[in-house]
Motif scaffolding. Structure first.
Motif, PDB file in Angstrom:
ATOM      1  N   GLU A  97       0.855  -1.178   0.000  1.00 42.99           N
ATOM      2  CA  GLU A  97       0.000   0.000   0.000  1.00 42.99           C
ATOM      3  C   GLU A  97       0.899   1.238   0.000  1.00 42.99           C
ATOM      4  O   GLU A  97       1.779   1.369   0.854  1.00 42.99           O
ATOM      5  N   ARG A  98       0.683   2.111  -0.967  1.00 43.61           N
ATOM      6  CA  ARG A  98       1.440   3.363  -1.050  1.00 43.61           C
ATOM      7  C   ARG A  98       0.459   4.494  -0.791  1.00 43.61           C
ATOM      8  O   ARG A  98      -0.388   4.801  -1.641  1.00 43.61           O
ATOM      9  N   LEU A  99       0.574   5.087   0.386  1.00 47.98           N
ATOM     10  CA  LEU A  99      -0.366   6.128   0.769  1.00 47.98           C
ATOM     11  C   LEU A  99       0.090   7.481   0.245  1.00 47.98           C
ATOM     12  O   LEU A  99       1.260   7.833   0.321  1.00 47.98           O
ATOM     13  N   GLU A 100      -0.858   8.230  -0.306  1.00 43.49           N
ATOM     14  CA  GLU A 100      -0.584   9.534  -0.895  1.00 43.49           C
ATOM     15  C   GLU A 100      -0.885  10.656   0.085  1.00 43.49           C
ATOM     16  O   GLU A 100      -0.196  11.667   0.101  1.00 43.49           O
ATOM     17  N   TYR A 101      -1.939  10.513   0.849  1.00 41.73           N
ATOM     18  CA  TYR A 101      -2.272  11.513   1.851  1.00 41.73           C
ATOM     19  C   TYR A 101      -3.109  10.862   2.928  1.00 41.73           C
ATOM     20  O   TYR A 101      -3.600   9.745   2.781  1.00 41.73           O
ATOM     21  N   GLY A 102      -3.265  11.594   4.029  1.00 39.95           N
ATOM     22  CA  GLY A 102      -4.044  11.077   5.136  1.00 39.95           C
ATOM     23  C   GLY A 102      -4.312  12.155   6.159  1.00 39.95           C
ATOM     24  O   GLY A 102      -4.043  13.341   5.929  1.00 39.95           O
ATOM     25  N   SER A 103      -4.800  11.732   7.294  1.00 38.57           N
ATOM     26  CA  SER A 103      -5.075  12.649   8.394  1.00 38.57           C
ATOM     27  C   SER A 103      -3.759  13.250   8.886  1.00 38.57           C
ATOM     28  O   SER A 103      -2.670  12.788   8.532  1.00 38.57           O
ATOM     29  N   LYS A 104      -3.865  14.281   9.695  1.00 38.70           N
ATOM     30  CA  LYS A 104      -2.673  14.937  10.236  1.00 38.70           C
ATOM     31  C   LYS A 104      -1.785  13.921  10.953  1.00 38.70           C
ATOM     32  O   LYS A 104      -0.561  13.921  10.776  1.00 38.70           O
ATOM     33  N   SER A 105      -2.389  13.035  11.732  1.00 42.23           N
ATOM     34  CA  SER A 105      -1.629  11.996  12.438  1.00 42.23           C
ATOM     35  C   SER A 105      -0.917  11.078  11.449  1.00 42.23           C
ATOM     36  O   SER A 105       0.242  10.709  11.640  1.00 42.23           O
ATOM     37  N   ASP A 111       5.793  10.952   6.565  1.00 45.75           N
ATOM     38  CA  ASP A 111       7.075  11.651   6.404  1.00 45.75           C
ATOM     39  C   ASP A 111       8.241  10.673   6.398  1.00 45.75           C
ATOM     40  O   ASP A 111       9.275  10.929   5.791  1.00 45.75           O
ATOM     41  N   THR A 112       8.083   9.545   7.094  1.00 47.70           N
ATOM     42  CA  THR A 112       9.171   8.569   7.185  1.00 47.70           C
ATOM     43  C   THR A 112       8.914   7.304   6.367  1.00 47.70           C
ATOM     44  O   THR A 112       9.842   6.607   6.010  1.00 47.70           O
TER      45      THR A 112
END
Length: 148
Positions: A97-105, A111-112
């Protein structure tokens, strides 16, 4: 002539009987659909050492559709929002799974690490995504059931 008619009649019965037998599809199970987390496992490097059930209203749902993944988590004990969106690929034995965006948390995690890779055990109505250590031994899994 009776033998010929009997043979033709027998062939007709056999051919028509094949139309009534169920033909199960041998297609591989698909990630497409909506899944809910049932529990999580911790491993001792080989075997399951602990099972963590969902408690206190905790819910986590993932939706896989046409190469896209969306997940959300709700925990009454955690005031942070947790969700993410991105793409996924899978084989019979692996899920990425390659996440592009999400919640602030989630963005702090992204970032890592943006691509999450798992060993996959996929069945028609449930699946497990297993995190492996650097030696290929299981450390943690999330276990889902299909809800659609």
């Amino acid at each position: 002539m009776k033998k010929l008619l009997g043979l033709v009649f027998l062939m007709l019965i056999l051919v028509s009987a094949t139309n009534f037998t169920s033909s199960k599809s041998h297609a591989s199970p698909s990630m497409e659909g909506t899944w809910e987390l049932v529990n999580r496992f911790h491993y001792d490097g080989i075997n399951v050492s602990d099972t963590l059930p969902n408690i206190n209203g905790y819910r986590q749902v993932k939706i896989y559709s046409k190469g896209k993944v969306m997940w959300t988590r709700y925990s009454p004990d955690d005031p942070k929002e947790w969700y993410g969106y991105g793409t996924y690929t899978n084989t019979n034995t692996s899920l990425a799974e390659r996440l592009e965006y999400g919640s602030k948390s989630m963005m702090k995690v992204l970032d890592t690490l943006q691509t999450f890779e798992f060993e996959l055990h996929l069945y028609d109505d449930h699946y497990s995504q297993i995190t492996l250590d650097e030696h290929g031994h299981p450390t943690f899994s999330e276990n889902y059931k299909r809800i659609d």
